[in-house]
Design a protein around this motif. Structure first.
Motif, PDB file in Angstrom:
ATOM      1  N   UNK A 122       0.836  -1.203   0.000  1.00  0.00           N
ATOM      2  CA  UNK A 122       0.000   0.000   0.000  1.00  0.00           C
ATOM      3  C   UNK A 122       0.870   1.251   0.000  1.00  0.00           C
ATOM      4  N   UNK A 123       1.864   1.254   0.871  1.00  0.00           N
ATOM      5  CA  UNK A 123       2.768   2.413   0.948  1.00  0.00           C
ATOM      6  C   UNK A 123       3.544   2.570  -0.359  1.00  0.00           C
ATOM      7  N   UNK A 124       3.990   1.450  -0.935  1.00  0.00           N
ATOM      8  CA  UNK A 124       4.751   1.482  -2.187  1.00  0.00           C
ATOM      9  C   UNK A 124       3.931   2.115  -3.310  1.00  0.00           C
ATOM     10  N   UNK A 128       4.926   5.666  -5.012  1.00  0.00           N
ATOM     11  CA  UNK A 128       5.276   5.672  -6.437  1.00  0.00           C
ATOM     12  C   UNK A 128       4.393   6.657  -7.202  1.00  0.00           C
ATOM     13  N   UNK A 129       3.112   6.643  -6.877  1.00  0.00           N
ATOM     14  CA  UNK A 129       2.187   7.572  -7.539  1.00  0.00           C
ATOM     15  C   UNK A 129       2.542   9.020  -7.204  1.00  0.00           C
ATOM     16  N   UNK A 159      11.320   7.631   1.693  1.00  0.00           N
ATOM     17  CA  UNK A 159      10.350   6.656   2.193  1.00  0.00           C
ATOM     18  C   UNK A 159      10.927   5.245   2.285  1.00  0.00           C
ATOM     19  N   UNK A 160      12.242   5.132   2.071  1.00  0.00           N
ATOM     20  CA  UNK A 160      12.912   3.850   2.265  1.00  0.00           C
ATOM     21  C   UNK A 160      12.841   2.896   1.103  1.00  0.00           C
ATOM     22  N   UNK A 161      12.494   3.411  -0.097  1.00  0.00           N
ATOM     23  CA  UNK A 161      12.344   2.562  -1.266  1.00  0.00           C
ATOM     24  C   UNK A 161      13.502   2.742  -2.250  1.00  0.00           C
ATOM     25  N   UNK A 230       7.359  -4.280  -6.685  1.00  0.00           N
ATOM     26  CA  UNK A 230       7.724  -3.061  -7.400  1.00  0.00           C
ATOM     27  C   UNK A 230       6.434  -2.414  -7.902  1.00  0.00           C
ATOM     28  N   UNK A 231       6.450  -1.081  -8.056  1.00  0.00           N
ATOM     29  CA  UNK A 231       5.280  -0.366  -8.598  1.00  0.00           C
ATOM     30  C   UNK A 231       5.736   0.563  -9.714  1.00  0.00           C
TER      31      UNK A 231
END
Length: 261
Positions: A122-124, A128-129, A159-161, A230-231
């Protein structure tokens, strides 16, 4: 095409038409995508919808790609083949679509959440959006390509991605892939200057874990190195003064998704 191709206002309107057809195709996908169906069924729907609207799927037979959509579940980053894969509850399904209409290209991607997804996914998706929105904010005349990449990278990493570096956005319109490349990382004030008449595809590809990716032997499929989700979100954007002109839209996709709830 090594030089940047600047589009006239008339050409931009034709690219808008193609981009809106991409968005409408993704909205058709949104209507039927659900757990229990195959990704190949989505591809068939897209092929028929695009063809019915007097256009050609831009990805079909592009460098040998056999389908109309790139469909990439979970750890697949991009360029996934539609297949007999049965969509599962909790999946992230990234769908990338391109069309050619009146000889002009449109390109957009949307990551769909299937049923209840976990907090990490959900956070990803949300991050990404938002990365795409922040990139689009920088896509105005006078800024530079590095400003877009910096905005995307800074937000994703905060955000740690992980920000995928091997795959990038690109110019679009007369061809599917044109100059300049639009990386999702970069330095402010660096890279080619953004000028009116440029049309670009901005497409953050963000991994829940490490930034690294694996390229598979089929010549297309790309997955995250650590197999974490991945998103991918993408808009076709015309560079203008003051504010970017986004030629594709998510609003009709999200309207459908809202109605399905």
């Amino acid at each position: 095409m090594s030089k940047i191709y600047y589009k006239s206002l008339e050409e931009i309107e034709l690219i808008r038409e193609s981009s809106m057809l991409v968005s409408k195709t993704l909205a058709e996908v949104a209507k039927i995508i659900k757990a229990g169906m195959t990704t190949l069924a989505l591809d068939k729907l897209a092929y028929e919808f695009i063809s019915d609207h007097g256009a050609i799927p831009a990805f079909l037979n592009y460098n040998g790609f056999p389908n109309s959509l790139c469909i990439s579940p979970n750890e697949q980053v991009v360029h996934g083949f539609p297949s007999d894969y049965v969509i599962q509850e909790g999946d992230l399904i990234s769908v990338d679509c391109g069309v050619i209409k009146n000889d002009y290209f449109g390109d957009s991607a949307y990551t769909f959440s299937i049923g209840e997804i976990d907090a990490e996914k959900q956070k990803l998706v949300e991050v990404t959006k938002r990365c795409l929105e922040l990139g689009v904010e920088k896509a105005v005349a006078g800024m530079r390509v590095g400003d877009i990449g910096f905005a995307v990278q800074q937000y994703a990493e905060a955000n740690g991605f992980g920000v995928v570096r091997e795959l990038v956005g690109h110019g679009v319109g007369v061809k599917l892939h044109e100059k300049p490349e639009i990386p999702n990382y970069g330095k402010r004030g660096a890279g080619p200057k953004l000028e009116e008449g440029m049309v670009i595809a901005i497409e953050p590809m963000i991994n829940a874990g490490v930034a690294g990716v694996k390229f598979h032997n089929d010549g297309w499929t790309v997955t995250s190195k650590d197999n974490k989700p991945s998103a991918h979100f993408e808009h076709t954007v015309a560079i203008k003064k003051g504010k970017a002109d986004v030629l594709s839209t998510f609003s009709i996709i999200e309207e459908v998704l809202q109605q399905k709830k």
